[in-house]
Each structure stands twice: as structure tokens, then as C-alpha cells.
Design a protein around this motif. Structure first.
Motif, PDB file in Angstrom:
ATOM      1  N   VAL A 119       0.858  -1.181   0.000  1.00 18.55           N
ATOM      2  CA  VAL A 119       0.000   0.000   0.000  1.00 18.55           C
ATOM      3  C   VAL A 119       0.897   1.234   0.000  1.00 18.55           C
ATOM      4  CG1 VAL A 119      -1.817   1.267   1.199  1.00 18.55           C
ATOM      5  CG2 VAL A 119      -1.825  -1.248   1.209  1.00 18.55           C
ATOM      6  N   ARG A 120       0.759   2.074  -1.013  1.00 19.23           N
ATOM      7  CA  ARG A 120       1.545   3.297  -1.122  1.00 19.23           C
ATOM      8  C   ARG A 120       0.588   4.491  -1.075  1.00 19.23           C
ATOM      9  NH1 ARG A 120       6.874   2.441  -2.743  1.00 19.23           N
ATOM     10  NH2 ARG A 120       7.378   0.291  -2.174  1.00 19.23           N
ATOM     11  N   GLU A 121       0.653   5.241   0.009  1.00 16.32           N
ATOM     12  CA  GLU A 121      -0.218   6.401   0.172  1.00 16.32           C
ATOM     13  C   GLU A 121       0.503   7.659  -0.274  1.00 16.32           C
ATOM     14  OE1 GLU A 121      -1.257   6.022   4.302  1.00 16.32           O
ATOM     15  OE2 GLU A 121      -2.946   4.721   3.853  1.00 16.32           O
ATOM     16  N   GLY A 122      -0.249   8.573  -0.873  1.00 19.31           N
ATOM     17  CA  GLY A 122       0.332   9.795  -1.396  1.00 19.31           C
ATOM     18  C   GLY A 122       0.750   9.697  -2.848  1.00 19.31           C
ATOM     19  N   LEU A 123       0.493   8.557  -3.496  1.00 20.17           N
ATOM     20  CA  LEU A 123       0.875   8.361  -4.886  1.00 20.17           C
ATOM     21  C   LEU A 123      -0.343   8.089  -5.759  1.00 20.17           C
ATOM     22  CD1 LEU A 123       4.028   6.061  -4.608  1.00 20.17           C
ATOM     23  CD2 LEU A 123       3.954   8.536  -4.890  1.00 20.17           C
ATOM     24  N   THR A 124      -0.255   8.557  -6.996  1.00 24.86           N
ATOM     25  CA  THR A 124      -1.296   8.293  -7.974  1.00 24.86           C
ATOM     26  C   THR A 124      -0.644   7.900  -9.293  1.00 24.86           C
ATOM     27  OG1 THR A 124      -3.280   9.212  -9.015  1.00 24.86           O
ATOM     28  CG2 THR A 124      -1.386  10.682  -8.837  1.00 24.86           C
ATOM     29  N   VAL A 125      -1.412   7.255 -10.171  1.00 27.67           N
ATOM     30  CA  VAL A 125      -0.887   6.877 -11.476  1.00 27.67           C
ATOM     31  C   VAL A 125      -0.730   8.128 -12.327  1.00 27.67           C
ATOM     32  CG1 VAL A 125      -1.336   5.621 -13.604  1.00 27.67           C
ATOM     33  CG2 VAL A 125      -1.846   4.556 -11.399  1.00 27.67           C
ATOM     34  N   ARG A 126       0.511   8.426 -12.737  1.00 29.65           N
ATOM     35  CA  ARG A 126       0.806   9.597 -13.553  1.00 29.65           C
ATOM     36  C   ARG A 126       0.870   9.253 -15.038  1.00 29.65           C
ATOM     37  NH1 ARG A 126      -0.753  14.011 -11.128  1.00 29.65           N
ATOM     38  NH2 ARG A 126       0.303  14.438  -9.153  1.00 29.65           N
ATOM     39  N   ASP A 127       1.304   8.064 -15.345  1.00 30.60           N
ATOM     40  CA  ASP A 127       1.398   7.667 -16.744  1.00 30.60           C
ATOM     41  C   ASP A 127       1.334   6.157 -16.817  1.00 30.60           C
ATOM     42  OD1 ASP A 127       1.694   8.022 -19.509  1.00 30.60           O
ATOM     43  OD2 ASP A 127       3.860   7.710 -19.396  1.00 30.60           O
ATOM     44  N   LEU A 128       0.739   5.644 -17.878  1.00 29.57           N
ATOM     45  CA  LEU A 128       0.725   4.212 -18.086  1.00 29.57           C
ATOM     46  C   LEU A 128       0.636   3.931 -19.575  1.00 29.57           C
ATOM     47  CD1 LEU A 128      -2.756   2.668 -17.304  1.00 29.57           C
ATOM     48  CD2 LEU A 128      -2.403   5.106 -17.206  1.00 29.57           C
ATOM     49  N   ARG A 129       1.271   2.864 -19.976  1.00 27.38           N
ATOM     50  CA  ARG A 129       1.205   2.438 -21.375  1.00 27.38           C
ATOM     51  C   ARG A 129       1.388   0.933 -21.421  1.00 27.38           C
ATOM     52  NH1 ARG A 129       6.029   5.156 -20.690  1.00 27.38           N
ATOM     53  NH2 ARG A 129       7.935   3.937 -21.029  1.00 27.38           N
ATOM     54  N   ARG A 130       0.798   0.357 -22.458  1.00 30.08           N
ATOM     55  CA  ARG A 130       0.899  -1.089 -22.612  1.00 30.08           C
ATOM     56  C   ARG A 130       2.296  -1.476 -23.084  1.00 30.08           C
ATOM     57  NH1 ARG A 130      -4.931  -1.635 -24.456  1.00 30.08           N
ATOM     58  NH2 ARG A 130      -5.867  -3.052 -22.944  1.00 30.08           N
ATOM     59  N   GLU A 131       2.770  -2.581 -22.535  1.00 25.77           N
ATOM     60  CA  GLU A 131       4.033  -3.129 -23.012  1.00 25.77           C
ATOM     61  C   GLU A 131       3.806  -3.809 -24.360  1.00 25.77           C
ATOM     62  OE1 GLU A 131       6.980  -4.403 -19.748  1.00 25.77           O
ATOM     63  OE2 GLU A 131       5.077  -5.343 -19.180  1.00 25.77           O
ATOM     64  N   ARG A 132       4.871  -4.018 -25.102  1.00 30.23           N
ATOM     65  CA  ARG A 132       4.739  -4.586 -26.447  1.00 30.23           C
ATOM     66  C   ARG A 132       4.200  -6.002 -26.412  1.00 30.23           C
ATOM     67  NH1 ARG A 132      10.228  -2.576 -29.682  1.00 30.23           N
ATOM     68  NH2 ARG A 132       9.749  -0.329 -29.591  1.00 30.23           N
ATOM     69  N   THR A 133       4.585  -6.755 -25.414  1.00 25.94           N
ATOM     70  CA  THR A 133       4.149  -8.152 -25.346  1.00 25.94           C
ATOM     71  C   THR A 133       2.842  -8.270 -24.563  1.00 25.94           C
ATOM     72  OG1 THR A 133       5.633  -8.429 -23.445  1.00 25.94           O
ATOM     73  CG2 THR A 133       6.447  -9.117 -25.615  1.00 25.94           C
ATOM     74  N   GLY A 135       0.829  -6.765 -20.616  1.00 20.13           N
ATOM     75  CA  GLY A 135       0.921  -6.029 -19.370  1.00 20.13           C
ATOM     76  C   GLY A 135       1.091  -4.533 -19.577  1.00 20.13           C
ATOM     77  N   TRP A 136       1.430  -3.851 -18.477  1.00 20.11           N
ATOM     78  CA  TRP A 136       1.476  -2.394 -18.454  1.00 20.11           C
ATOM     79  C   TRP A 136       2.778  -1.887 -17.845  1.00 20.11           C
ATOM     80  CZ3 TRP A 136      -2.736   0.561 -20.157  1.00 20.11           C
ATOM     81  CH2 TRP A 136      -3.930  -0.134 -20.374  1.00 20.11           C
ATOM     82  N   GLU A 137       3.237  -0.770 -18.360  1.00 21.24           N
ATOM     83  CA  GLU A 137       4.285   0.009 -17.710  1.00 21.24           C
ATOM     84  C   GLU A 137       3.603   1.190 -17.037  1.00 21.24           C
ATOM     85  OE1 GLU A 137       7.188   1.185 -20.534  1.00 21.24           O
ATOM     86  OE2 GLU A 137       7.681  -0.862 -21.143  1.00 21.24           O
ATOM     87  N   VAL A 138       3.867   1.372 -15.752  1.00 18.88           N
ATOM     88  CA  VAL A 138       3.143   2.363 -14.959  1.00 18.88           C
ATOM     89  C   VAL A 138       4.133   3.261 -14.232  1.00 18.88           C
ATOM     90  CG1 VAL A 138       1.413   2.729 -13.150  1.00 18.88           C
ATOM     91  CG2 VAL A 138       1.273   0.697 -14.617  1.00 18.88           C
ATOM     92  N   ARG A 139       3.860   4.558 -14.270  1.00 21.45           N
ATOM     93  CA  ARG A 139       4.649   5.532 -13.525  1.00 21.45           C
ATOM     94  C   ARG A 139       3.741   6.184 -12.494  1.00 21.45           C
ATOM     95  NH1 ARG A 139       6.353  11.024 -13.762  1.00 21.45           N
ATOM     96  NH2 ARG A 139       8.563  11.280 -13.187  1.00 21.45           N
ATOM     97  N   LEU A 140       4.101   6.068 -11.237  1.00 18.23           N
ATOM     98  CA  LEU A 140       3.323   6.643 -10.151  1.00 18.23           C
ATOM     99  C   LEU A 140       4.070   7.829  -9.563  1.00 18.23           C
ATOM    100  CD1 LEU A 140       3.196   3.186  -9.594  1.00 18.23           C
ATOM    101  CD2 LEU A 140       1.106   4.089  -8.568  1.00 18.23           C
ATOM    102  N   GLY A 141       3.310   8.906  -9.281  1.00 16.47           N
ATOM    103  CA  GLY A 141       3.902  10.094  -8.694  1.00 16.47           C
ATOM    104  C   GLY A 141       3.017  10.669  -7.619  1.00 16.47           C
ATOM    105  N   CYS A 142       3.404  11.807  -7.092  1.00 17.93           N
ATOM    106  CA  CYS A 142       2.693  12.420  -5.973  1.00 17.93           C
ATOM    107  C   CYS A 142       1.270  12.786  -6.370  1.00 17.93           C
ATOM    108  CB  CYS A 142       3.423  13.668  -5.486  1.00 17.93           C
ATOM    109  SG  CYS A 142       5.116  13.334  -4.969  1.00 17.93           S
ATOM    110  N   GLY A 143       0.341  12.562  -5.455  1.00 22.21           N
ATOM    111  CA  GLY A 143      -1.051  12.875  -5.704  1.00 22.21           C
ATOM    112  C   GLY A 143      -1.456  14.175  -5.053  1.00 22.21           C
ATOM    113  N   GLY A 144      -1.171  15.314  -5.662  1.00 15.94           N
ATOM    114  CA  GLY A 144      -1.548  16.613  -5.113  1.00 15.94           C
ATOM    115  C   GLY A 144      -0.613  17.034  -3.989  1.00 15.94           C
TER     116      GLY A 144
END
Length: 385
Positions: A119-133, A135-144
Motif C-alpha cells: 500500500v503506497r499512500e500519497g501516490l497516484t498513477v501519472r502515466d501508463l502504457r501497454r508493453e509490447r508483449t 501487461g502495463w508500464e506504470v509511472r506513479l507520482g505524488c497525488g496533489g
């Protein structure tokens, strides 16, 4: 090093926490990201029917230990000038509750953490994109600002992660649909203008009080810390600008017959404006993602089913995703059917209840809610296919 998970759950409210809890108990590696933990949140009432869901999630005893405020019924001034009461005394599940949302949501996240979720509090999904094969690549950053402070204290400003599937539990403004071509159908324009007052001495009425008005409707309810929530529900384009001020909210309250007597205390918080519109996402899932809670289907606050539906769809979505990752797609389709069923029942009940109020039928708010002018049925039909 990039962390890898079976699932990343974006949003740590009731729906997201329930999904993370179910997935973690099934042995899945889960990251649960909540952008803004703590603080006051609108949506403080639970109907009696929530008890079986809390039991199924394995958190009922933990919930009861938190000493939330029992709610023994509702009182609605609707369709006439005098209130009508509905008691929960005959409900087989017992009373409902008025809850401290911050404490309630934290309890569910703690249960998910104990089941093995990160559980990571204070973070939100900032960017996501599908991998070529897959699943997903996800970048999480500060939420406000609040999230940035929490993340900074814990040294978790940015996380790069990969996962097999995404659970979108980010509420009425979901993040995944625009990435996958799903369409969110907004059903109305509702907003909630709300504030919190210190309850007057001797105020022990734990019923939810609802009162219709020419431009919308009011509700008020006690919360466990001895304060009282007041809220005016209207369409955003009909909301007077003055309601954004304490004096404007007080003046509008003075026009009510019953709510004003229960909300005479000093305004401690607000007024604030929050989205309250209904919406449905079509489709609410794909091969490697699923939406739960308000991200999948958001309900008019009049239904008092928001948290209940969040828990139900979170649990259903978590089970469906677990089965899908094991090669069984059937529960994913069943999840869609459940959401369509919720939408169909809600559509009929809401139209029927709004039709009971005819005193201001020519006012814009009420004219929009006449039978047949309420919900775009085609959006629900897309779910049923």
C-alpha cells in the motif's frame, strides 16, 4: 530497479481497497496506490445491506470495533411538506451506519496490507502504457499537495512499475478508459455543495434527513466525531455562485423547513463542491484491466448506495481479475453483467423516486428528472450486450 506486480490498483477508497484485498488473499502480488489518504470525505452513510459484504471481505469485526455511529433510518421531506420516516428496525441486517470515511477507508487499506498488498499512500498513477508483449508500464507520482507531503516523508516521490493488469478505482474521473478506448457516459450534471458544522448540544438524531427544494435537494447526517454534514445536491449549471460562500450556504439553508433546524451549528468546514453525477463506463473491463466503484458505475447520492456499490464491485472485480489471470474469462463477463444489473435497477428506482416530487415540476432541476428524461438507456444497453 523496476518493481513487478500481478496487479496495480489505482485508488485506495472502498472499491480499490476491496479489490486489492481480494487479489492479495488469492496470492496475487498487488500494489495499491492511494493519492489522498485521510481528511474529510463526502459519502459517510452505509445502509444495513453492507453488513454481508463486510463479512464476505473478512472485515466486519474490525469495522464494528471502530465504533462508527449506528443509523436507525431515514426521514425524507419529499413530495409534501412533512417528513416521512423509514426505520431500519425490521431490516434483517440491523441498522445502517454513519461512518468516518477517512477511518473506514484506512481500515480497508490496512486489511489489504495485512493480506500482502503493498500500500503506497500519497501516490497516484501519472502515466501508463501497454508493453509490447503483455501487461502495463506504470509511472506513479505524488497525488496533489497532500500526497506530495506524504510521499516525500516516506521517500516515495516516483515509482516505476510493471504489472499484468490494472484496476481502475479512481472514482468519477477514471484514468484507464482514455487509454483503452472505453467510453464514459455521463448521466446527469449533479454536484454536491457541502459543509460540516459542529452539532448543536443535545443533537443525537442519527437518521439521515433529506429535504427537497425548488432547485434540488438537501441532506444532513451526523458523523461519529460529533459533527454534522450538510449538503445541497443540484445540477452544476444550476448552482448559484453564492453557495460557494459560507454566507450564501447559510442563506440557502434558511429557506429550508427541516434541515436548517438540524444544521444550526457553526460551519467548521466548507463550503466545498464535489462531483456527484451519475455515470457508467462501457465497457468496464478489458483483457488486462477492470474498473470498479465509481469508475465503473457512479450513482446519484439519493440512492445512498455509493459505498455499498463500491465494495460490491471492488470484490467482484478483484475475483474476476484473479480468475482472468488464471485463464478463466467468464467471471470478467459476469462482472459486466452485475454492473448492468445494478444500472438497470438504479435507473428504475431513481426515476420512480424523483417522480414522487411534483411541487416544483416546472423548475429546471425537476423538469430534467421526469420519467423518460433521466438516464440515457443506450449506455446501459451497451453493457448488457
Amino acid at each position: 530497479m523496476i518493481a513487478r506486480f500481478d496487479a496495480i490498483v489505482a485508488g485506495g477508497g472502498p472499491a480499490g481497497a476491496a479489490a486489492a484485498l481480494v487479489l492479495a488473499r488469492a496470492g496475487r502480488s498487488v500494489l495499491l496506490a492511494e493519492a489522498r489518504p485521510g481528511g474529510f470525505k463526502v459519502g459517510e452513510s452505509l445502509p444495513p445491506g453492507v453488513r454481508p459484504l463486510l463479512r464476505d471481505l473478512g472485515v466486519l469485526e474490525r469495522f464494528e470495533r471502530d465504533r462508527h455511529l449506528p443509523a436507525h433510518g431515514t426521514s425524507a421531506t419529499w413530495g409534501g411538506g412533512e417528513p416521512r420516516r423509514v426505520d431500519f428496525i425490521f431490516d434483517p441486517n440491523g441498522p445502517g451506519w454513519h461512518v468516518d470515511r477517512g477511518r473506514f477507508d484506512a481500515m480497508l487499506r490496512d486489511a489489504a496490507r495485512e493480506a500482502g498488498a503493498q500500500v503506497r499512500e500519497g501516490l497516484t498513477v501519472r502515466d501508463l502504457r501497454r508493453e509490447r508483449t503483455a501487461g502495463w508500464e506504470v509511472r506513479l507520482g505524488c497525488g496533489g499537495a497532500a500526497g506530495a507531503d506524504i510521499a516525500a516523508r516516506r521517500g516515495t516521490r516516483v515509482i516505476e512499475a510493471r504489472c499484468r493488469a490494472i484496476v481502475d478505482a479512481t472514482g468519477r474521473r477514471p484514468q484507464v478508459p482514455r487509454r483503452v478506448g472505453a467510453r464514459r457516459h455521463r448521466l446527469d450534471r449533479l454536484v454536491s455543495v457541502y459543509g460540516v458544522v459542529r452539532a448543536v448540544e443535545g443533537d443525537v438524531d442519527a437518521r439521515t434527513l433529506v429535504e427537497a427544494a425548488p432547485g434540488g435537494w438537501w441532506y444532513t447526517a451526523l458523523v461519529p466525531d460529533g459533527r454534522r454534514v450538510i449538503s445541497f445536491i443540484t445540477d452544476g449549471d444550476l448552482m448559484p455562485a453564492a453557495l460557494r460562500t459560507a454566507d450564501g450556504l447559510a442563506a440557502a439553508l434558511d429557506e429550508t423547513k427541516h434541515v436548517v433546524a438540524m444544521a444550526a451549528g457553526y460551519l467548521e468546514l466548507g463550503p466545498r463542491v464535489a462531483p456527484a453525477h451519475g455515470a457508467v463506463l462501457a465497457p468496464p473491463m478489458g483483457p488486462d484491466w477492470i474498473a470498479v466503484g465509481d469508475a465503473a458505475i457512479a450513482l446519484d447520492p439519493l440512492s445512498s448506495q455509493g459505498i455499498l456499490t463500491a465494495l460490491y464491485t471492488g470484490m467482484s472485480g478483484g475475483r474476476a481479475l484473479d480468475a482472468s489471470m488464471s485463464g478463466d474469462p467468464t467471471p470478467m463477463q459476469e462482472h459486466v453483467s452485475r454492473i448492468a444489473s445494478i444500472g438497470a435497477r438504479y435507473e428504475g428506482a431513481r426515476a420512480e423516486f424523483y417522480a414522487l416530487e411534483s411541487r416544483w415540476r416546472d423548475e429546471p432541476f425537476w423538469a430534467r428528472r421526469r420519467a423518460g428524461n433521466l438516464v440515457p438507456v443506450r449506455a446501459l444497453e451497451r453493457l448488457r450486450r
